[in-house]
Design a protein around this motif. Structure first.
Motif, mmCIF file in Angstrom:
data_model
loop_
_atom_site.group_PDB
_atom_site.id
_atom_site.type_symbol
_atom_site.label_atom_id
_atom_site.label_comp_id
_atom_site.label_asym_id
_atom_site.label_seq_id
_atom_site.Cartn_x
_atom_site.Cartn_y
_atom_site.Cartn_z
ATOM 1 N N VAL A 32 0.774 -1.166 -0.117
ATOM 2 C CA VAL A 32 0.053 0.222 -0.091
ATOM 3 C C VAL A 32 0.859 1.280 -0.123
ATOM 4 C CG1 VAL A 32 -1.557 1.393 1.220
ATOM 5 C CG2 VAL A 32 -1.657 -1.144 1.308
ATOM 6 N N ARG A 33 0.743 2.003 -1.066
ATOM 7 C CA ARG A 33 1.623 3.060 -1.120
ATOM 8 C C ARG A 33 0.976 4.544 -0.580
ATOM 9 N NH1 ARG A 33 5.562 4.111 -6.278
ATOM 10 N NH2 ARG A 33 6.416 1.878 -5.456
ATOM 11 N N GLY A 34 1.947 5.221 -0.038
ATOM 12 C CA GLY A 34 1.605 6.513 0.525
ATOM 13 C C GLY A 34 2.668 7.546 0.266
ATOM 14 N N ARG A 35 2.331 8.919 0.627
ATOM 15 C CA ARG A 35 3.250 9.802 0.544
ATOM 16 C C ARG A 35 3.390 10.677 2.110
ATOM 17 N NH1 ARG A 35 0.074 11.881 -2.581
ATOM 18 N NH2 ARG A 35 -0.058 14.073 -1.924
ATOM 19 N N ILE A 36 4.558 11.146 2.385
ATOM 20 C CA ILE A 36 4.818 11.961 3.439
ATOM 21 C C ILE A 36 5.166 13.293 3.003
ATOM 22 C CG2 ILE A 36 6.032 12.314 5.461
ATOM 23 C CD1 ILE A 36 6.601 9.063 5.749
ATOM 24 N N GLU A 37 4.365 14.252 3.156
ATOM 25 C CA GLU A 37 4.892 15.531 2.929
ATOM 26 C C GLU A 37 5.359 16.315 3.943
ATOM 27 O OE1 GLU A 37 4.374 16.804 -0.266
ATOM 28 O OE2 GLU A 37 3.433 15.207 -1.380
ATOM 29 N N LEU A 38 6.627 16.687 3.700
ATOM 30 C CA LEU A 38 7.207 17.455 4.924
ATOM 31 C C LEU A 38 7.067 18.953 4.797
ATOM 32 C CD1 LEU A 38 10.635 15.828 5.894
ATOM 33 C CD2 LEU A 38 8.444 15.424 6.673
ATOM 34 N N GLY A 106 12.541 15.769 -3.030
ATOM 35 C CA GLY A 106 12.467 17.306 -2.389
ATOM 36 C C GLY A 106 11.913 17.126 -0.745
ATOM 37 N N ALA A 107 10.822 17.460 -0.592
ATOM 38 C CA ALA A 107 10.182 17.428 0.784
ATOM 39 C C ALA A 107 9.178 16.200 0.805
ATOM 40 C CB ALA A 107 9.640 18.774 1.127
ATOM 41 N N THR A 108 9.135 15.366 -0.120
ATOM 42 C CA THR A 108 8.400 14.226 -0.344
ATOM 43 C C THR A 108 8.969 13.011 -0.163
ATOM 44 O OG1 THR A 108 6.804 15.534 -1.460
ATOM 45 C CG2 THR A 108 6.308 13.409 -1.565
ATOM 46 N N LEU A 109 8.501 12.167 0.595
ATOM 47 C CA LEU A 109 8.759 10.743 0.897
ATOM 48 C C LEU A 109 7.750 9.726 0.315
ATOM 49 C CD1 LEU A 109 10.188 10.471 4.451
ATOM 50 C CD2 LEU A 109 11.230 11.077 2.278
ATOM 51 N N THR A 110 7.935 9.001 -0.842
ATOM 52 C CA THR A 110 7.202 7.880 -1.241
ATOM 53 C C THR A 110 7.382 6.616 -0.355
ATOM 54 O OG1 THR A 110 6.873 8.931 -3.446
ATOM 55 C CG2 THR A 110 6.173 6.715 -3.320
ATOM 56 N N VAL A 111 6.278 6.013 0.298
ATOM 57 C CA VAL A 111 6.624 5.050 1.056
ATOM 58 C C VAL A 111 5.509 3.871 0.664
ATOM 59 C CG1 VAL A 111 7.667 6.210 3.090
ATOM 60 C CG2 VAL A 111 5.236 6.105 2.962
ATOM 61 N N GLU A 112 5.670 2.512 1.135
ATOM 62 C CA GLU A 112 4.940 1.586 1.264
ATOM 63 C C GLU A 112 4.625 0.818 2.421
ATOM 64 O OE1 GLU A 112 6.314 -1.122 -1.886
ATOM 65 O OE2 GLU A 112 5.551 0.039 -3.442
ATOM 66 N N ASP A 113 3.617 0.125 2.576
ATOM 67 C CA ASP A 113 3.072 -0.597 3.552
ATOM 68 C C ASP A 113 2.581 0.289 4.730
ATOM 69 O OD1 ASP A 113 4.611 -2.647 2.376
ATOM 70 O OD2 ASP A 113 6.166 -2.643 3.860
ATOM 71 N N VAL A 114 1.749 1.358 3.918
ATOM 72 C CA VAL A 114 1.284 2.426 4.842
ATOM 73 C C VAL A 114 0.012 2.024 5.449
ATOM 74 C CG1 VAL A 114 0.147 4.746 4.907
ATOM 75 C CG2 VAL A 114 2.261 4.294 3.266
ATOM 76 N N ASP A 115 -0.113 1.813 7.096
ATOM 77 C CA ASP A 115 -1.296 1.565 7.746
ATOM 78 C C ASP A 115 -1.913 2.775 8.627
ATOM 79 O OD1 ASP A 115 0.882 1.606 9.253
ATOM 80 O OD2 ASP A 115 0.244 0.424 10.831
ATOM 81 N N ILE A 116 -1.666 3.761 7.672
ATOM 82 C CA ILE A 116 -1.934 5.189 8.493
ATOM 83 C C ILE A 116 -2.863 6.092 7.828
ATOM 84 C CG2 ILE A 116 -0.844 7.260 9.320
ATOM 85 C CD1 ILE A 116 1.929 5.891 8.995
ATOM 86 N N LEU A 117 -3.802 6.554 8.552
ATOM 87 C CA LEU A 117 -5.072 7.375 8.125
ATOM 88 C C LEU A 117 -4.550 8.523 7.251
ATOM 89 C CD1 LEU A 117 -7.507 7.802 10.854
ATOM 90 C CD2 LEU A 117 -7.672 6.589 8.781
#
Length: 160
Positions: A32-38, A106-117
């Motif tokens: 499951v893919r998501g992003r972390i926008e810092l 940049g300020a964005t991390l693409t991540v997987e295994d996301v179990d977060i709202l």
């Protein structure tokens, strides 16, 4: 005690809009893919992070209200002390997930295994280091009998 104040450094973006029916741990969110926008002010802090395959994400469980010192967690039918679980209704609503780091842009991390709202405030990011963070031979307490069910278990409304 002295009050502790944290300011979010970013936001999690995920496909999960509602806490019901989402994975309860990253193992149940494989792929499951998501992003972390810092906040762009923290971009320099990401230098050299791309060399790690996983990150430890600390975040505020912003939709959790109140807490209970004993809870019936998702993987059991018996009440346990909150500190013997990973249930979200905690005295300090802090969540932790170990996520696969796909890319830093940049300020964005693409991540997987996301179990977060979606919309969850990020408190901190740390690199996962297997030599420091993995203890596969340690005891898992009451969870030892049910750990494997976390792959398929989904949350319900018990902590909403």
């Amino acid at each position: 005690m002295t009050e502790i104040v944290f300011n979010p450094i970013g936001t999690v973006h995920s496909p999960f809009q509602d806490p019901r029916d989402m994975p309860i741990q990253p193992i149940g969110a494989r792929g499951v893919r998501g992003r972390i926008e810092l906040d762009p002010a923290y971009t320099a802090g990401l230098k050299d992070l791309e060399g790690f395959s996983r990150v430890i994400l600390l975040y505020h469980l912003h939709r959790s209200k109140g807490y209970a010192l004993e809870v019936v967690p998702f993987l059991d039918k018996t009440p346990h002390g909150i500190f013997a679980t990973r249930a979200p209704r905690r005295p300090n609503a802090i969540g932790l997930s170990v996520l696969k780091l796909v890319r830093v842009d940049g300020a964005t991390l693409t991540v997987e295994d996301v179990d977060i709202l979606d919309g969850t405030p990020v408190i901190d990011i740390k690199p996962y280091v297997p030599a420091f963070d993995a203890y596969p031979d340690e005891r898992a307490g009451w969870l030892a009998a049910t750990c494997e069910t976390a792959r398929t278990m989904r949350s319900d409304d018990r902590f909403c």
